[in-house]
Design a protein around this motif. Structure first.
Motif, PDB file in Angstrom:
ATOM      1  N   LYS A   1     -15.573   3.638  10.345  1.00 61.98           N
ATOM      2  CA  LYS A   1     -15.111   2.468   9.601  1.00 61.98           C
ATOM      3  C   LYS A   1     -14.500   2.872   8.261  1.00 61.98           C
ATOM      4  O   LYS A   1     -15.026   3.714   7.547  1.00 61.98           O
ATOM      5  CB  LYS A   1     -16.291   1.512   9.355  1.00 61.98           C
ATOM      6  CG  LYS A   1     -15.901   0.194   8.694  1.00 61.98           C
ATOM      7  CD  LYS A   1     -17.102  -0.713   8.472  1.00 61.98           C
ATOM      8  CE  LYS A   1     -17.891  -0.269   7.262  1.00 61.98           C
ATOM      9  NZ  LYS A   1     -18.912  -1.264   6.844  1.00 61.98           N
ATOM     10  N   ASN A   2     -13.378   2.243   7.926  1.00 57.19           N
ATOM     11  CA  ASN A   2     -12.705   2.405   6.633  1.00 57.19           C
ATOM     12  C   ASN A   2     -12.113   3.792   6.416  1.00 57.19           C
ATOM     13  O   ASN A   2     -11.791   4.160   5.274  1.00 57.19           O
ATOM     14  CB  ASN A   2     -13.646   2.057   5.471  1.00 57.19           C
ATOM     15  CG  ASN A   2     -14.065   0.602   5.470  1.00 57.19           C
ATOM     16  OD1 ASN A   2     -13.404  -0.242   6.058  1.00 57.19           O
ATOM     17  ND2 ASN A   2     -15.169   0.297   4.801  1.00 57.19           N
ATOM     18  N   TYR A   3     -11.943   4.550   7.488  1.00 54.63           N
ATOM     19  CA  TYR A   3     -11.364   5.897   7.396  1.00 54.63           C
ATOM     20  C   TYR A   3      -9.912   5.815   7.858  1.00 54.63           C
ATOM     21  O   TYR A   3      -9.644   5.631   9.047  1.00 54.63           O
ATOM     22  CB  TYR A   3     -12.177   6.860   8.264  1.00 54.63           C
ATOM     23  CG  TYR A   3     -11.714   8.299   8.215  1.00 54.63           C
ATOM     24  CD1 TYR A   3     -11.514   8.954   7.000  1.00 54.63           C
ATOM     25  CD2 TYR A   3     -11.500   9.013   9.387  1.00 54.63           C
ATOM     26  CE1 TYR A   3     -11.110  10.279   6.957  1.00 54.63           C
ATOM     27  CE2 TYR A   3     -11.109  10.342   9.365  1.00 54.63           C
ATOM     28  CZ  TYR A   3     -10.904  10.960   8.147  1.00 54.63           C
ATOM     29  OH  TYR A   3     -10.501  12.276   8.110  1.00 54.63           O
ATOM     30  N   LEU A   4      -8.979   5.906   6.931  1.00 54.33           N
ATOM     31  CA  LEU A   4      -7.569   5.617   7.202  1.00 54.33           C
ATOM     32  C   LEU A   4      -6.996   6.330   8.430  1.00 54.33           C
ATOM     33  O   LEU A   4      -6.289   5.698   9.229  1.00 54.33           O
ATOM     34  CB  LEU A   4      -6.720   5.925   5.965  1.00 54.33           C
ATOM     35  CG  LEU A   4      -5.223   5.619   6.078  1.00 54.33           C
ATOM     36  CD1 LEU A   4      -4.982   4.140   6.371  1.00 54.33           C
ATOM     37  CD2 LEU A   4      -4.483   6.048   4.812  1.00 54.33           C
ATOM     38  N   PRO A   5      -7.251   7.629   8.634  1.00 55.48           N
ATOM     39  CA  PRO A   5      -6.682   8.280   9.821  1.00 55.48           C
ATOM     40  C   PRO A   5      -7.122   7.658  11.147  1.00 55.48           C
ATOM     41  O   PRO A   5      -6.450   7.838  12.161  1.00 55.48           O
ATOM     42  CB  PRO A   5      -7.189   9.724   9.697  1.00 55.48           C
ATOM     43  CG  PRO A   5      -7.389   9.928   8.238  1.00 55.48           C
ATOM     44  CD  PRO A   5      -7.910   8.610   7.750  1.00 55.48           C
TER      45      PRO A   5
ATOM     46  N   VAL B   1      -9.359   2.431  -3.004  1.00 56.71           N
ATOM     47  CA  VAL B   1      -9.135   3.637  -2.199  1.00 56.71           C
ATOM     48  C   VAL B   1      -9.890   4.804  -2.832  1.00 56.71           C
ATOM     49  O   VAL B   1      -9.910   4.947  -4.053  1.00 56.71           O
ATOM     50  CB  VAL B   1      -7.633   3.998  -2.145  1.00 56.71           C
ATOM     51  CG1 VAL B   1      -7.401   5.214  -1.243  1.00 56.71           C
ATOM     52  CG2 VAL B   1      -6.805   2.821  -1.677  1.00 56.71           C
ATOM     53  N   ILE B   2     -10.491   5.645  -1.994  1.00 57.54           N
ATOM     54  CA  ILE B   2     -11.068   6.898  -2.477  1.00 57.54           C
ATOM     55  C   ILE B   2     -10.355   8.048  -1.783  1.00 57.54           C
ATOM     56  O   ILE B   2     -10.182   8.044  -0.560  1.00 57.54           O
ATOM     57  CB  ILE B   2     -12.599   6.961  -2.271  1.00 57.54           C
ATOM     58  CG1 ILE B   2     -13.184   8.207  -2.943  1.00 57.54           C
ATOM     59  CG2 ILE B   2     -12.992   6.903  -0.803  1.00 57.54           C
ATOM     60  CD1 ILE B   2     -14.694   8.182  -3.084  1.00 57.54           C
ATOM     61  N   ILE B   3      -9.897   9.001  -2.580  1.00 54.15           N
ATOM     62  CA  ILE B   3      -9.115  10.120  -2.053  1.00 54.15           C
ATOM     63  C   ILE B   3      -9.800  11.430  -2.441  1.00 54.15           C
ATOM     64  O   ILE B   3      -9.872  11.768  -3.627  1.00 54.15           O
ATOM     65  CB  ILE B   3      -7.679  10.103  -2.597  1.00 54.15           C
ATOM     66  CG1 ILE B   3      -6.980   8.791  -2.198  1.00 54.15           C
ATOM     67  CG2 ILE B   3      -6.892  11.308  -2.088  1.00 54.15           C
ATOM     68  CD1 ILE B   3      -5.581   8.628  -2.772  1.00 54.15           C
TER      69      ILE B   3
ATOM     70  N   VAL C   1      -5.922  -2.092   8.757  1.00 51.20           N
ATOM     71  CA  VAL C   1      -5.611  -1.922   7.337  1.00 51.20           C
ATOM     72  C   VAL C   1      -5.293  -3.274   6.701  1.00 51.20           C
ATOM     73  O   VAL C   1      -5.744  -3.585   5.597  1.00 51.20           O
ATOM     74  CB  VAL C   1      -4.441  -0.940   7.135  1.00 51.20           C
ATOM     75  CG1 VAL C   1      -4.043  -0.869   5.661  1.00 51.20           C
ATOM     76  CG2 VAL C   1      -4.806   0.450   7.651  1.00 51.20           C
ATOM     77  N   ASP C   2      -4.529  -4.099   7.410  1.00 54.75           N
ATOM     78  CA  ASP C   2      -4.216  -5.435   6.900  1.00 54.75           C
ATOM     79  C   ASP C   2      -5.488  -6.250   6.682  1.00 54.75           C
ATOM     80  O   ASP C   2      -5.629  -6.954   5.671  1.00 54.75           O
ATOM     81  CB  ASP C   2      -3.285  -6.167   7.862  1.00 54.75           C
ATOM     82  CG  ASP C   2      -1.865  -5.613   7.854  1.00 54.75           C
ATOM     83  OD1 ASP C   2      -1.482  -4.999   6.839  1.00 54.75           O
ATOM     84  OD2 ASP C   2      -1.150  -5.790   8.861  1.00 54.75           O
TER      85      ASP C   2
END
Length: 287
Positions: free
Chosen positions: A17-21, A38-40, A28-29
């Protein structure tokens, strides 16, 4: 679901969950209806002796961010594996990027995410050599974009519980017992503890004389020590990794002393501090 004989035999990843890849456009929407945060992680691909993988900093950073994102709505968006690691280049597999490259990649990342509606950015530096880069990057985002950025380490510091682990009496840093303990918790299948070995450090005499105060966390000694130690061979400081340690471990404790219990305690402390910071930030911007 295809039959097992038709599936990549090496595939073992599960959707997080919530992991962009792992996310689709609709996901995402949907996320953006709940959060703009966002955390990078900014890691490295560099030697970690014979018992930890070259991707330790990147993997551990990503895994910590994933854990935080299960507690609160924050998008985990890693975009670059390698970092600044010139002092490790005598060890096979290490990769080093310039500060300009790292900053440029992350500036373009932020601009892209702002276009989609993200506004707040937390940069987790999971490699000591990126510390100054992260500080500058956060400032550049705040100065040049519509986004608001913070440094993860600075942000969570007030919320961390005091470390009750007994301080070592010798230097214990890169690939040492602390990092190995964290890795046993975060990526256990990639730690080869049986291959860990102790090392004997060789330091320039004036740095060796500073060590007792550095180990005791005396601020000036630590500042000066880290300003000079672990620098590329080309600087002439005699403090590149290979010039100080033949095994790649920057410390004199045997990494075999690492424990998963210590790692679990440390990572949980970090995750809970991050949750408290996020809650405070969310509370402060409530309309």
């Amino acid at each position: 679901m295809p039959t097992s004989s038709l599936i990549n035999p090496l595939w073992n990843e599960k959707k997080v969950k919530n992991y962009l890849p792992h996310m689709t456009v609709p996901e995402v929407d949907d996320f953006l209806t709940k959060s703009d945060l966002v955390i990078i992680p900014i890691g490295a691909l560099e030697q970690h002796s014979s018992h930890l993988p070259i991707g330790t900093d990147f993997i551990n950073g990503v895994e910590q961010c994933k854990l935080i994102a299960q507690e609160r709505d924050v998008l985990v968006a890693p975009v670059l594996m390698a970092g600044q690691s010139p002092y490790h280049m005598a060890f096979s597999g290490s990769i080093t990027l310039s500060a300009d490259t790292i900053i440029q990649v992350h500036m373009e990342t932020v601009v892209s995410l702002i276009k989609h509606g993200f506004k707040r950015f937390v940069f987790m530096n999971s490699h000591g050599g990126n510390r100054a880069i992260t500080t500058f990057l956060v400032d550049q985002i705040n100065q040049k974009t519509a986004g608001v950025a913070v440094d993860f380490g600075v942000a969570i510091h007030p919320y961390l519980k005091s470390d009750t682990y007994k301080k070592p009496e010798v230097l214990d840093r890169h690939a040492g017992t602390g990092e190995t303990s964290d890795s046993l918790y975060l990526m256990p299948d990639l730690v080869q503890l049986d291959k860990a070995t102790a090392t004997k450090l060789t330091l320039p005499k004036h740095l060796e004389q500073m060590l007792p105060e550095v180990i005791n966390e005396e601020p000036t000694a630590k500042l000066l020590f880290l300003s000079e130690a672990l620098k590329g061979e080309e600087t002439g400081k005699k403090t590149s990794t290979l010039e100080m340690t033949k095994t790649g471990v920057w410390g004199e404790l045997n990494p075999k002393e690492a424990t998963v219990e210590r790692g679990a305690k440390n990572i949980n402390n970090t995750v809970q501090a991050a949750v408290k910071f996020i809650d405070k930030w969310n509370d402060l911007i409530k309309e």
